[in-house]
Design an enzyme around this catalytic site. Structure first.
Site, PDB file in Angstrom:
ATOM      1  N   LYS A 107     -17.780 -22.658 -64.472  1.00  0.00           N
ATOM      2  CA  LYS A 107     -17.197 -23.776 -65.038  1.00  0.00           C
ATOM      3  C   LYS A 107     -17.440 -23.651 -66.540  1.00  0.00           C
ATOM      4  O   LYS A 107     -16.833 -24.459 -67.197  1.00  0.00           O
ATOM      5  CB  LYS A 107     -18.008 -25.099 -64.481  1.00  0.00           C
ATOM      6  CG  LYS A 107     -17.676 -25.211 -62.950  1.00  0.00           C
ATOM      7  CD  LYS A 107     -18.003 -27.025 -62.682  1.00  0.00           C
ATOM      8  CE  LYS A 107     -17.703 -27.319 -61.440  1.00  0.00           C
ATOM      9  NZ  LYS A 107     -18.394 -26.459 -60.218  1.00  0.00           N
TER      10      LYS A 107
HETATM   11  C1  LIG Z   1     -17.554 -26.664 -59.113  1.00  0.00           C
HETATM   12  C2  LIG Z   1     -18.015 -25.417 -58.199  1.00  0.00           C
HETATM   13  C3  LIG Z   1     -17.324 -24.859 -56.798  1.00  0.00           C
HETATM   14  C4  LIG Z   1     -16.151 -25.660 -56.435  1.00  0.00           C
HETATM   15  O1  LIG Z   1     -15.069 -25.182 -57.347  1.00  0.00           O
HETATM   16  P1  LIG Z   1     -13.708 -26.268 -57.313  1.00  0.00           P
HETATM   17  O2  LIG Z   1     -12.682 -25.736 -58.198  1.00  0.00           O
HETATM   18  O3  LIG Z   1     -14.189 -27.498 -57.351  1.00  0.00           O
HETATM   19  O4  LIG Z   1     -13.073 -25.911 -56.048  1.00  0.00           O
HETATM   20  C5  LIG Z   1     -17.812 -23.728 -56.016  1.00  0.00           C
HETATM   21  N1  LIG Z   1     -19.202 -22.861 -56.664  1.00  0.00           N
HETATM   22  C6  LIG Z   1     -19.754 -23.678 -57.676  1.00  0.00           C
HETATM   23  C7  LIG Z   1     -21.054 -22.989 -58.030  1.00  0.00           C
HETATM   24  C8  LIG Z   1     -19.367 -24.611 -58.598  1.00  0.00           C
HETATM   25  O5  LIG Z   1     -20.019 -25.107 -59.404  1.00  0.00           O
END
Ligand SMILES: *Cc1c(COP(=O)(O)O)cnc(C)c1O
Length: 431
Positions: A107
């Site tokens: 993220k």
């Molecule tokens: C946010 C997150 C996801 C999911 O991603 P999306 O874009 O919401 O599908 C998967 N793994 C981790 C570690 C995350 O922080």
């Protein structure tokens, strides 16, 4: 580029408006009016281009002339200043490690790009001060706090559930200071989320403060995730086999950005949406019935989503044609015990340590490749295993090393403001 609301195609917004607002006034998600095309020549010369050059080509038409070329290049440079390696794990399978950013979660890319874009618009125009208000169950908060740290004109307020995020995650939220405030809510994540939603609708607050959100609803957090797939393809393009990506999915922002890259011309044959027991999409692809439900708690908790917001964008991308969607997207779901077993087995067999989210991605990929021979598969590792220390160490029966970047955060002092209810949040935002 204009962006229309998925609730009403007649309403459209500029890139800037969509970034500042997050959601359309009718609560619809913004979606680009058209998907630009990248030439086959671009993909052929990928290995001669830098990360920044690749990302710039991919995103420039989505931004248009709303950010100057020089500023956009700077934003991308800062967003991507770490590595995105594809690491071989076993025969015909590799993993795209997305956890080398400052908070060890993928993220970081979206959060940094959004912070850069919003910071640019604030500097340029007469937007005034903006407050980014987010609820987090763990990873979003840290990435957003880090991405927006020190960006002029922006205050960040993060709500997190007391005692329900890991120690590392809490430190990442509460030790930065400056323009970042952490509110420690005596309640569960759902209550944090409800309070945030209520604040967005509270005119007493919104007449005083410009609020925006920083989850993957926001196009500036969603779209730059397409970079991962292009950067991976740069490393995979010498494979003769067809390519498939398996994406551990929660809100479906990441995988949807990958599907956008495919629509733009990225030569990838197939995508797998790997889910934990929150399996709305797996069921949908099996039965054709889309039935959102409340989420259940799992060890891959960033994917505990019962009604994935970005799935509406996935459907739009395939023009709501179920057949076309099924041709390019498969989905599988796995229990916590299957996930733990995969972490153990891959460690013992291949010497590779996966986090619970990556492990779900791995399992999805294996299921797909068993039914569909002739592919080279890549699963996305979305978080560093150290962020899920307990589960991972128990599964592999061994201690794992804490990276230096995290050690220094662990030594810093936690600062948070305790909050009991909505009134206390409102008092905080009104003062
Ligand atoms: C946010 C997150 C996801 C999911 O991603 P999306 O874009 O919401 O599908 C998967 N793994 C981790 C570690 C995350 O922080």
């Amino acid at each position: 580029m204009r962006y229309f609301s998925l609730n009403n195609r007649k309403h459209s917004a500029s890139f800037e408006q969509a970034v500042v607002k997050g959601l359309a006034p009718d609560k619809g998600l913004y979606f680009p009016e058209k998907i630009p095309h990248l030439s086959s020549g671009f993909f052929k010369k990928l290995d001669k281009l830098s990360k920044t050059e690749i990302a710039f080509e991919a995103i420039k038409d989505f931004v248009g002339d709303e950010i100057s070329e020089a500023a956009l290049l700077d934003i991308i440079d800062e967003t991507l200043d770490f590595e995105f390696p594809v690491v071989p794990v076993e025969k015909d399978i590799g993993t795209l490690e997305l956890f080398h950013g400052p908070t060890l979660a993928f993220k970081d890319v979206g959060a940094r790009f959004m912070a850069g874009s919003l910071g640019y618009f604030i500097k340029k125009g007469n937007l005034g001060k903006i407050t980014v208000l987010v609820a987090t169950s763990g990873d979003t908060g840290g990435a957003v706090a880090n991405g927006f740290l020190g960006v002029e004109g922006i205050d960040v307020v993060i709500l997190y559930p007391k005692g329900k995020v890991s120690e590392i995650q809490e430190k990442q939220l509460t030790t930065l200071g400056k323009n970042i405030t952490a509110l420690e809510v005596d309640g569960a994540f759902d209550e944090c989320q409800d309070m945030v939603k209520k604040a967005f609708l509270d005119e007493e607050i919104t007449s005083k403060r410009q609020l925006t959100s920083a989850n993957s609803i926001n196009i500036a957090r969603w779209l730059p995730q397409m970079f991962y797939y292009l950067l991976a393809y740069k490393q995979l393009s010498n494979h003769k086999e067809k390519l498939v990506f398996s994406v551990p999915s929660g809100n479906f922002g990441n995988i949807c950005a990958g599907l956008v890259a495919r629509e733009m011309g990225l030569p990838v044959d197939h995508f797998v949406a790997a889910n934990n027991e929150n399996d709305v999409v797996t069921r949908y692809l099996k039965t054709g019935e889309y039935e959102p439900r409340s989420s259940v708690q799992t060890i891959s908790n960033a994917m505990d989503v019962g009604n994935p917001s970005n799935f509406a964008r996935v459907l739009e991308l395939f023009k709501n044609e179920y057949g076309a969607l099924k041709k390019h997207l498969s989905s599988y779901s796995f229990s916590d015990s299957e996930t733990k077993r995969a972490i153990k087995q891959v460690y013992e067999k291949d010497g590779y340590v996966m986090d619970p989210h990556g492990a779900v991605g791995y399992l999805g990929l294996k299921s797909f490749m068993k039914e569909n021979p002739g592919f080279y598969g890549t699963f996305l590792e979305t978080a560093h295993p150290v962020k899920f220390l307990d589960v991972v160490e128990k599964s592999i029966g061994k201690k794992i090393e804490i990276p230096k970047a995290i050690q220094s955060v662990m030594e810093k002092e936690k600062r948070s403001i305790p909050i009991k209810d909505y009134k206390e949040l409102k008092d905080f935002l009104m003062k």
